[in-house]
Scaffold this active site. Structure first.
Site, PDB file in Angstrom:
ATOM      1  N   GLY A  77       0.850  -1.131  -0.192  1.00  0.00           N
ATOM      2  CA  GLY A  77      -0.188   0.060   0.144  1.00  0.00           C
ATOM      3  C   GLY A  77       0.603   1.436   0.008  1.00  0.00           C
ATOM      4  N   ASP A 295       0.843   0.523  13.321  1.00  0.00           N
ATOM      5  CA  ASP A 295       1.381  -0.797  13.157  1.00  0.00           C
ATOM      6  C   ASP A 295       1.497  -1.677  14.364  1.00  0.00           C
ATOM      7  OD1 ASP A 295       0.825  -0.015  10.525  1.00  0.00           O
ATOM      8  OD2 ASP A 295       3.034   0.494  10.185  1.00  0.00           O
TER       9      ASP A 295
HETATM   10  C1  S3P Z   1       2.816   3.790   6.316  1.00  0.00           C
HETATM   11  C2  S3P Z   1       1.643   4.495   7.069  1.00  0.00           C
HETATM   12  C3  S3P Z   1       0.831   3.938   7.644  1.00  0.00           C
HETATM   13  C4  S3P Z   1       1.288   2.462   8.061  1.00  0.00           C
HETATM   14  C5  S3P Z   1       1.889   1.972   7.102  1.00  0.00           C
HETATM   15  C6  S3P Z   1       3.056   2.474   6.683  1.00  0.00           C
HETATM   16  C7  S3P Z   1       3.781   4.719   5.702  1.00  0.00           C
HETATM   17  O1  S3P Z   1      -0.250   3.687   6.965  1.00  0.00           O
HETATM   18  O2  S3P Z   1       0.185   1.762   8.523  1.00  0.00           O
HETATM   19  O3  S3P Z   1       2.298   0.456   7.373  1.00  0.00           O
HETATM   20  O4  S3P Z   1       5.005   4.177   5.304  1.00  0.00           O
HETATM   21  O5  S3P Z   1       3.443   5.879   5.180  1.00  0.00           O
HETATM   22  P1  S3P Z   1      -1.478   5.073   6.861  1.00  0.00           P
HETATM   23  O6  S3P Z   1      -0.796   6.205   6.446  1.00  0.00           O
HETATM   24  O7  S3P Z   1      -2.489   4.558   5.852  1.00  0.00           O
HETATM   25  O8  S3P Z   1      -1.868   4.959   8.112  1.00  0.00           O
END
Ligand code: S3P
Length: 407
Positions: A77, A295
């Site tokens: 993601g 996390d």
């Molecule tokens: C991350 C942000 C978080 C986290 C993900 C990594 C990042 O997600 O949960 O594992 O590297 O910016 P969200 O920004 O959607 O909360």
């Protein structure tokens, strides 16, 4: 502790759009970061690994080449959302796609602000794949409805290509690794409270980056040390950035014997975490604390299950849209071991129990459910069997080997 995943992604991305060769030390070698490396490779960026060092030959802000196919970012993601911000400024149209799990994660949170910036971005009814028509980017002042570093970073990256100053405002502070690294690479970027602003049209200069250890991964070992009688663990060189390290505060409030020593301030603050086993108590976690422990919540569920008294976690709804619905996966697995968890609108309540019993564990393909439940299994009586332990390769391929070494 292997390199921080969030910082590794940013080192690759910012290195790729800087001018010159960035050398990243201790970049995390995991599935997600390798998807980021592969995506930039498909856009003509040369990235070479040599032992602990990775060289990234940046080609400037608009120096990416149009990829021949859709960019497949697997289960990552962070890659999809952050990359969308960078693709917004390129002179070509590209497509970002992911695996089945990522294809079920919400993308409207990215397409909405980027569309406001004038980017031609399309999703499939709010989900991947994303088509990004790069080109003209308008500066905006965007108030984020959700505290999320992924959204904030996508907007800040797009802001590098905008015709003025882009401002993003959050209601609570999410991790600020993008802001710190952009500043370290020479960008004019300002942060104040929960507001960051970046100027468009500036070039970034390559740097040497030492990636600190990942506190999200470290938290599994810290929790194991707290729960298993007679344990003492020192986890060296971990990123203790306050927007990220809320787990240290939660563990301290729970009464855990934990301290941070050897603190250093590089472009990110780093320290060694010393943890010893001992009794812990339930705590209340308020909604504004959530972004700094997002996390680590799965392993906090585990700790709370074996603490004395009740733990209340408020405002953790974002857990439902991670690699799996982590409220459901953690509740189901911990309940199978005898934990007492109830979920209501806006709050999760965990009553500590004296002991957990080994059980069959379902990871739902989620690395953090898997690692948190492995720690629960170590703290439980009897044997547990994890259905799909290979999913840890998303962020920490060496997890089980590292646990073995701590025997
Ligand atoms: C991350 C942000 C978080 C986290 C993900 C990594 C990042 O997600 O949960 O594992 O590297 O910016 P969200 O920004 O959607 O909360």
């Amino acid at each position: 502790m292997p390199g921080d995943k969030s910082i590794s992604h940013r080192a690759i991305m910012i290195g790729a759009i800087s001018r010159g060769r960035t050398i990243a030390k201790d970049l995390l070698d995991c599935d997600d970061c390798n998807y980021t490396i592969r995506a930039f490779g498909e856009m003509g960026i040369k990235i070479k690994k040599d032992g602990a060092y990775t060289a990234i030959d940046g080609n400037g802000l608009r120096g990416l080449a149009k990829p021949e196919h859709a960019l497949n970012v697997g289960n990552s993601g962070t890659t999809m959302r952050l990359l969308a911000g960078i693709l917004a400024g390129q002179n070509f149209t590209s497509v970002l796609e992911g695996d089945a799990s990522l294809s079920a994660r919400p993308m409207k949170r990215i397409t909405e602000p980027l569309s406001m910036m004038g980017v031609g971005i399309r999703s499939k009814d709010g989900y991947p794949p994303l088509e990004v028509k790069g080109g003209n980017v308008k500066a905006v002042h965007y108030r984020m409805p959700i505290a999320s570093a992924q959204i904030k970073s996508a907007i800040l990256f797009a802001g590098l290509y905008a015709d003025g100053v882009t401002v993003v405002e959050e209601t609570a502070g999410s991790r600020d690794h993008t802001e710190r690294m952009l500043k370290y690479f020479g960008a004019r970027i300002k942060s104040e409270g929960f507001k960051s602003s970046v100027e468009g049209g500036q070039e970034l200069e390559a740097k040497s980056v030492a990636v600190p250890g990942d506190i999200s991964s470290a938290s599994f070992f810290a929790a194991g040390a707290v729960l298993l009688a007679g344990s003492r663990v020192c986890i060296e060189g971990v990123c203790i950035n306050p927007t990220r390290a809320g787990v240290l505060d939660v563990l301290t409030r729970m009464g855990a014997r934990i301290r941070v020593v050897n603190k250093k301030d590089l472009f990110e603050p780093v320290g060694d975490i010393e943890v010893e086993s001992g009794a812990i108590r339930g705590v209340t976690i308020e909604a504004p604390e959530i972004p700094a422990i997002i996390d680590e919540l799965p392993v906090i569920f585990v700790l709370a299950s074996l603490a004395s008294g009740r733990t209340v976690i408020k405002g953790a709804g974002e857990l439902k849209v991670k690699e799996t619905d982590r409220i459901r996966s953690m509740k189901e697995n911990l309940e199978a071991m005898g934990a007492k968890i109830s979920v209501s609108e806006g709050a999760i309540m965990i009553e500590g129990v004296n002991s957990l019993q080994g059980a069959g564990i379902k990871t739902y393909g989620d690395h953090r459910t898997c690692m948190a439940m492995a720690i629960a299994a170590l703290g439980a009586k009897g044997q547990s069997v994890i259905d799909d332990a290979g999913c840890v390769s998303k962020s920490l391929p060496g997890f089980f080997g590292m646990l073995e070494k701590l025997k």
